[in-house]
Enzyme design. Structure first.
Site, PDB file in Angstrom:
ATOM      1  N   LYS A 101      12.334   3.188  29.962  1.00 13.14           N
ATOM      2  CA  LYS A 101      13.663   2.721  30.670  1.00 13.14           C
ATOM      3  C   LYS A 101      14.794   3.918  30.514  1.00 13.14           C
ATOM      4  O   LYS A 101      14.398   4.918  29.642  1.00 13.14           O
ATOM      5  CB  LYS A 101      14.213   1.557  29.860  1.00 13.14           C
ATOM      6  CG  LYS A 101      13.485   0.347  30.143  1.00 13.14           C
ATOM      7  CD  LYS A 101      14.054  -0.957  29.458  1.00 13.14           C
ATOM      8  CE  LYS A 101      13.149  -2.179  29.948  1.00 13.14           C
ATOM      9  NZ  LYS A 101      13.909  -3.367  29.399  1.00 13.14           N
ATOM     10  N   TYR A 152      13.994  -7.660  38.585  1.00 12.71           N
ATOM     11  CA  TYR A 152      14.366  -8.725  37.713  1.00 12.71           C
ATOM     12  C   TYR A 152      14.888  -9.883  38.243  1.00 12.71           C
ATOM     13  O   TYR A 152      15.993 -10.585  37.594  1.00 12.71           O
ATOM     14  CB  TYR A 152      15.648  -7.990  36.911  1.00 12.71           C
ATOM     15  CG  TYR A 152      14.821  -6.941  35.750  1.00 12.71           C
ATOM     16  CD1 TYR A 152      13.973  -7.527  34.686  1.00 12.71           C
ATOM     17  CD2 TYR A 152      15.255  -5.716  35.809  1.00 12.71           C
ATOM     18  CE1 TYR A 152      13.460  -6.553  33.803  1.00 12.71           C
ATOM     19  CE2 TYR A 152      14.717  -4.504  34.742  1.00 12.71           C
ATOM     20  CZ  TYR A 152      13.811  -5.026  33.691  1.00 12.71           C
ATOM     21  OH  TYR A 152      13.492  -4.253  32.939  1.00 12.71           O
ATOM     22  N   PHE A 187      23.353 -11.680  31.341  1.00 13.52           N
ATOM     23  CA  PHE A 187      23.241 -10.315  30.978  1.00 13.52           C
ATOM     24  C   PHE A 187      22.740  -9.477  32.152  1.00 13.52           C
ATOM     25  O   PHE A 187      22.349  -8.194  32.249  1.00 13.52           O
ATOM     26  CB  PHE A 187      21.773  -9.882  29.744  1.00 13.52           C
ATOM     27  CG  PHE A 187      20.648 -10.478  30.118  1.00 13.52           C
ATOM     28  CD1 PHE A 187      19.870  -9.904  30.876  1.00 13.52           C
ATOM     29  CD2 PHE A 187      20.590 -11.832  29.304  1.00 13.52           C
ATOM     30  CE1 PHE A 187      18.431 -10.363  30.818  1.00 13.52           C
ATOM     31  CE2 PHE A 187      19.061 -12.378  29.596  1.00 13.52           C
ATOM     32  CZ  PHE A 187      18.280 -11.763  30.389  1.00 13.52           C
ATOM     33  N   ARG A 226       2.163  -5.650  25.352  1.00 16.69           N
ATOM     34  CA  ARG A 226       3.082  -6.315  24.689  1.00 16.69           C
ATOM     35  C   ARG A 226       3.307  -6.276  23.084  1.00 16.69           C
ATOM     36  O   ARG A 226       4.402  -6.143  22.402  1.00 16.69           O
ATOM     37  CB  ARG A 226       3.124  -7.767  25.244  1.00 16.69           C
ATOM     38  CG  ARG A 226       3.304  -8.196  26.599  1.00 16.69           C
ATOM     39  CD  ARG A 226       4.644  -7.895  27.157  1.00 16.69           C
ATOM     40  NE  ARG A 226       5.633  -8.883  26.764  1.00 16.69           N
ATOM     41  CZ  ARG A 226       6.903  -9.071  27.132  1.00 16.69           C
ATOM     42  NH1 ARG A 226       7.290  -8.354  28.207  1.00 16.69           N
ATOM     43  NH2 ARG A 226       7.645 -10.112  26.648  1.00 16.69           N
ATOM     44  N   ASN A 248      16.475  -1.144  25.430  1.00 16.92           N
ATOM     45  CA  ASN A 248      15.185  -1.488  24.386  1.00 16.92           C
ATOM     46  C   ASN A 248      13.968  -0.610  24.928  1.00 16.92           C
ATOM     47  O   ASN A 248      12.887  -0.800  24.640  1.00 16.92           O
ATOM     48  CB  ASN A 248      14.905  -3.052  24.521  1.00 16.92           C
ATOM     49  CG  ASN A 248      14.288  -3.496  25.628  1.00 16.92           C
ATOM     50  OD1 ASN A 248      14.474  -2.763  26.885  1.00 16.92           O
ATOM     51  ND2 ASN A 248      14.040  -4.805  25.872  1.00 16.92           N
ATOM     52  N   HIS A 263       9.505  -1.172  28.911  1.00 19.20           N
ATOM     53  CA  HIS A 263       9.258  -2.514  29.684  1.00 19.20           C
ATOM     54  C   HIS A 263       7.674  -2.626  29.722  1.00 19.20           C
ATOM     55  O   HIS A 263       6.854  -1.731  29.912  1.00 19.20           O
ATOM     56  CB  HIS A 263       9.493  -2.758  31.196  1.00 19.20           C
ATOM     57  CG  HIS A 263       9.156  -3.733  31.889  1.00 19.20           C
ATOM     58  ND1 HIS A 263       9.557  -4.808  31.959  1.00 19.20           N
ATOM     59  CD2 HIS A 263       7.752  -3.760  32.789  1.00 19.20           C
ATOM     60  CE1 HIS A 263       8.880  -5.650  32.894  1.00 19.20           C
ATOM     61  NE2 HIS A 263       7.709  -5.270  33.238  1.00 19.20           N
ATOM     62  N   GLU A 267       3.939  -6.096  39.795  1.00 18.41           N
ATOM     63  CA  GLU A 267       4.802  -5.119  39.398  1.00 18.41           C
ATOM     64  C   GLU A 267       4.409  -3.719  39.617  1.00 18.41           C
ATOM     65  O   GLU A 267       4.984  -2.814  39.945  1.00 18.41           O
ATOM     66  CB  GLU A 267       5.200  -4.936  37.888  1.00 18.41           C
ATOM     67  CG  GLU A 267       5.970  -6.297  37.555  1.00 18.41           C
ATOM     68  CD  GLU A 267       6.356  -6.467  36.018  1.00 18.41           C
ATOM     69  OE1 GLU A 267       7.106  -7.481  35.869  1.00 18.41           O
ATOM     70  OE2 GLU A 267       5.764  -5.796  34.865  1.00 18.41           O
TER      71      GLU A 267
END
Ligand code: IDP
Ligand code: MG
Length: 153
Positions: free
Chosen positions: A10, A50, A58, A86, A113, A116, A127
């Site tokens: 990110k 998203y 958010f 993950r 964070n 992704h 994706e």
């Protein structure tokens, strides 16, 4: 089963020059990178990518953040790629992510964070195709074309 997942470094992590260390961790954990590109997302991309979060409080911050600078998109291959990735990235919130996880090491906040990872095989496929065409994905095995000795001589 050997399968694929989609990963994205990110804008926070790219801006802090963490992409090198993050990719090193990913490769050390046994993932093979079979596609990679840097790009800057447009608001229309985040709206689609998203979409599931569009009604969440958010969402606006997330969209602003994800379009604020370049990201690095990756396709990764490994046994149990989705689940293992993950685990490698850790909880969404870096404060409660496990020690050693990428979000714990490189993340700054629940929004910022660092990385992704797809949450299911089905979403991984969606994706991957959102970001990459078939010819941009180069599956293994990678072999050097001729023996090094022949290059040296
Ligand atoms: P995930 O990335 O761990 O799958 P999701 O719930 O799918 O988490 O949320 C997508 C992204 O939206 C997160 O990675 C994070 O950047 C952001 N996000 C999720 N929940 C919050 C929140 O409560 N506050 C701020 N940002 C959030
Ligand atoms: Mg998610």
């Amino acid at each position: 089963m050997r399968n694929r997942t989609f990963a994205m470094i990110k804008p926070d992590a790219v801006a802090c020059q963490y992409s090198g260390p993050i990719i090193t961790c990913i490769e050390k954990a046994g993932f093979r990178i079979i596609a990679q590109k840097m790009l800057r997302l447009h608001i229309s991309d985040t709206n689609k990518f998203y979409a599931i979060h569009s009604q969440r409080p958010f969402f606006r911050n997330l969209s602003l953040f994800m379009t604020s600078g370049p990201v690095i998109a990756l396709v990764l291959e490994k046994e149990n790629a989705v689940t293992d990735f993950r685990t490698l990235i850790g909880n969404t919130d870096p404060r409660i992510a496990s020690p050693g996880s990428l979000r714990k090491i490189f993340g700054q906040s629940k929004t910022r964070n660092a990385i992704h990872g797809s949450d299911s095989d089905e979403n991984a496929i969606k994706e991957i195709h959102f970001f990459f065409s078939e010819r941009e994905i180069i599956p293994e095995p990678y072999r050097l074309p001729i023996p090094e000795t022949e290059i040296d001589s």
